[in-house]
Design an enzyme around this catalytic site. Structure first.
Site, PDB file in Angstrom:
ATOM      1  N   MET A  81      -0.118   1.224   5.025  1.00 50.74           N
ATOM      2  CA  MET A  81      -0.859   1.498   6.250  1.00 50.74           C
ATOM      3  C   MET A  81      -2.030   0.522   6.367  1.00 50.74           C
ATOM      4  O   MET A  81      -2.510  -0.027   5.380  1.00 50.74           O
ATOM      5  CB  MET A  81      -1.365   2.937   6.283  1.00 50.74           C
ATOM      6  CG  MET A  81      -2.375   3.304   5.225  1.00 50.74           C
ATOM      7  SD  MET A  81      -2.869   5.040   5.349  1.00 50.74           S
ATOM      8  CE  MET A  81      -4.132   5.129   4.076  1.00 50.74           C
ATOM      9  N   ASP A 111      -4.519  -4.724   5.999  1.00 52.78           N
ATOM     10  CA  ASP A 111      -4.841  -5.614   4.893  1.00 52.78           C
ATOM     11  C   ASP A 111      -3.697  -6.603   4.669  1.00 52.78           C
ATOM     12  O   ASP A 111      -2.524  -6.222   4.688  1.00 52.78           O
ATOM     13  CB  ASP A 111      -5.084  -4.798   3.624  1.00 52.78           C
ATOM     14  CG  ASP A 111      -5.645  -5.631   2.486  1.00 52.78           C
ATOM     15  OD1 ASP A 111      -6.297  -6.655   2.771  1.00 52.78           O
ATOM     16  OD2 ASP A 111      -5.429  -5.258   1.313  1.00 52.78           O
ATOM     17  N   SER A 159       0.855  -1.188   0.000  1.00 51.60           N
ATOM     18  CA  SER A 159       0.000   0.000   0.000  1.00 51.60           C
ATOM     19  C   SER A 159       0.887   1.232   0.000  1.00 51.60           C
ATOM     20  O   SER A 159       1.734   1.373  -0.878  1.00 51.60           O
ATOM     21  CB  SER A 159      -0.942  -0.038   1.213  1.00 51.60           C
ATOM     22  OG  SER A 159      -1.845   1.047   1.184  1.00 51.60           O
ATOM     23  N   THR A 160       0.746   2.104   0.982  1.00 49.68           N
ATOM     24  CA  THR A 160       1.471   3.375   0.999  1.00 49.68           C
ATOM     25  C   THR A 160       2.979   3.171   0.851  1.00 49.68           C
ATOM     26  O   THR A 160       3.591   2.440   1.617  1.00 49.68           O
ATOM     27  CB  THR A 160       1.193   4.128   2.316  1.00 49.68           C
ATOM     28  OG1 THR A 160      -0.206   4.115   2.568  1.00 49.68           O
ATOM     29  CG2 THR A 160       1.686   5.564   2.231  1.00 49.68           C
ATOM     30  N   HIS A 195      -2.622  -1.194  -3.328  1.00 52.90           N
ATOM     31  CA  HIS A 195      -3.754  -0.299  -3.134  1.00 52.90           C
ATOM     32  C   HIS A 195      -3.563   0.917  -4.036  1.00 52.90           C
ATOM     33  O   HIS A 195      -2.700   1.761  -3.796  1.00 52.90           O
ATOM     34  CB  HIS A 195      -3.851   0.152  -1.676  1.00 52.90           C
ATOM     35  CG  HIS A 195      -4.129  -0.960  -0.723  1.00 52.90           C
ATOM     36  ND1 HIS A 195      -3.939  -0.844   0.634  1.00 52.90           N
ATOM     37  CD2 HIS A 195      -4.571  -2.230  -0.929  1.00 52.90           C
ATOM     38  CE1 HIS A 195      -4.263  -1.993   1.222  1.00 52.90           C
ATOM     39  NE2 HIS A 195      -4.654  -2.846   0.287  1.00 52.90           N
TER      40      HIS A 195
END
Length: 357
Positions: A293, A296, A172-173, A199
């Protein structure tokens, strides 16, 4: 607001600056000042020393890419790009990530104020997370080379690999450059089937898959509903679609894309892909959780571990945001916690049957 997060909001639209600033202030983030273009953004960073900058991509006088590059050179500060949904902006957004931006958030279209209001919790969360990133410590290369030789750390050894291995990567991030780096170091001889869940909003995953394809010896493409995956190929989950593994036969798997409700507040969700891979794939499985973050992937690694998979998580020191890897480690199902440079070799170690000098 002592000790709180302080932001600079850069956008050439007065209306958009006001909307973003109001959302951040309502979310407990102090807006130190606003900037109308990249030049003003750089000056604002030097004058106010904020924790984070929200940066529009297209601005007059100096665009977001140039401003990001200058900020990283003069006073490194976490930058979150705000990008409209166009192919051109997707290209520019990824270029900004190459220049040092941490992540991006898709600007809403249509009724901007209404849609931005709907996305306000997501925006506050990602700005808060990006603000915590130590931009001085992230050591990934800006332009990973193609994987023409042995993976990092493999030396001159020759490896033999298990048959028909499948790799699931979740991030993600801060993840796009990390995913690119890992894929660039995986040799085609490993014959992996790779499923990538980053993401990322709709409209950006196609360009993301092209970037990985250009940097990797693997054939990488954006997933389509019903797409099949064989050895030496990789699929990137399409933005705003869950990617599940529908079936697996003779070393080839087939995926299904759905608009089922978000899981862990995201779609695509890593958990969906990992869970279905664990249920369907009966050949060797490897799961990797990279920076990001939230939580997940935590349930996914449990399911994969129960199915006999080997699990690797990125370490805190090289993660932009140590959220997803931390939650994965807390499950007790992670076999190895590695810095990003060692993850490609760690993946190969899990599928190696023999090593000769």
């Amino acid at each position: 607001m002592p000790g709180g997060t302080r932001a600079v909001v850069a956008d050439d639209s007065h209306f958009m600056r006001s909307v973003i600033s109001d959302i951040l202030e309502e979310g407990g983030i102090e807006v130190a000042t606003e900037a109308r273009n990249g030049r003003e953004a750089v000056d604002a960073v030097l004058a106010h020393e904020p924790d984070v900058v929200t940066m529009d991509v297209e601005m007059p006088e100096m665009n977001g890419i140039e401003a990001t590059e200058m900020i990283m050179a003069e006073r490194p500060t976490p930058v979150l790009m705000l990008s409209a949904h166009t192919d051109e902006n997707a290209d520019v957004t990824f270029e900004a990530l190459d220049k040092g931006a941490v992540d991006f958030f898709r600007k809403p279209g249509g009724e901007v104020s209404m849609e931005m209001s709907r996305l306000k919790d997501q925006l506050v969360d990602i700005v808060t997370s990006v603000a915590k990133v130590d931009v001085g410590k992230r050591g990934t290369r800006s332009s990973p080379s193609r994987a023409g030789g042995p993976a990092s750390g493999a030396g001159t050894e020759s490896r033999s690999y298990v048959g028909d291995p499948t790799l699931v990567i979740g991030s993600s991030t801060g993840g796009p450059k990390m995913v690119e780096q890992v894929m660039a170091e995986l040799p085609i001889e490993a014959d992996l089937r790779v499923l990538i869940v980053q993401h990322m909003p709709e409209g950006f995953t196609g360009r993301f898959s092209e970037r990985i394809d250009n940097r990797s010896d693997y054939d990488v493409r954006e997933a389509a509903d019903g797409a099949r995956l064989a050895g030496g190929e990789a699929l990137v989950a399409a933005g705003d679609r869950h990617m599940s593994v529908k079936n697996y036969r003779n070393g080839r798997l087939r995926v299904k894309l759905t608009r089922d409700p978000p899981e862990n507040s995201v779609r695509p969700a890593v958990d969906v892909t990992m869970r279905t891979a664990a249920a369907v794939v009966d050949d060797p499985l490897v799961g990797v959780i990279l920076t990001g973050m939230g939580g997940d992937g935590a349930d996914g690694v449990v399911r994969m571990k129960d199915a006999g998979a080997r699990i690797i998580a990125q370490d805190e020191a090289t993660s932009a945001v140590y959220g997803m890897p931390k939650r994965a480690v807390e499950t007790g199902c992670v076999d190895s916690v590695l810095p990003i440079d060692e993850i490609p070799n760690g993946i190969l170690d899990t599928i190696t049957t023999e090593v000769t000098s």
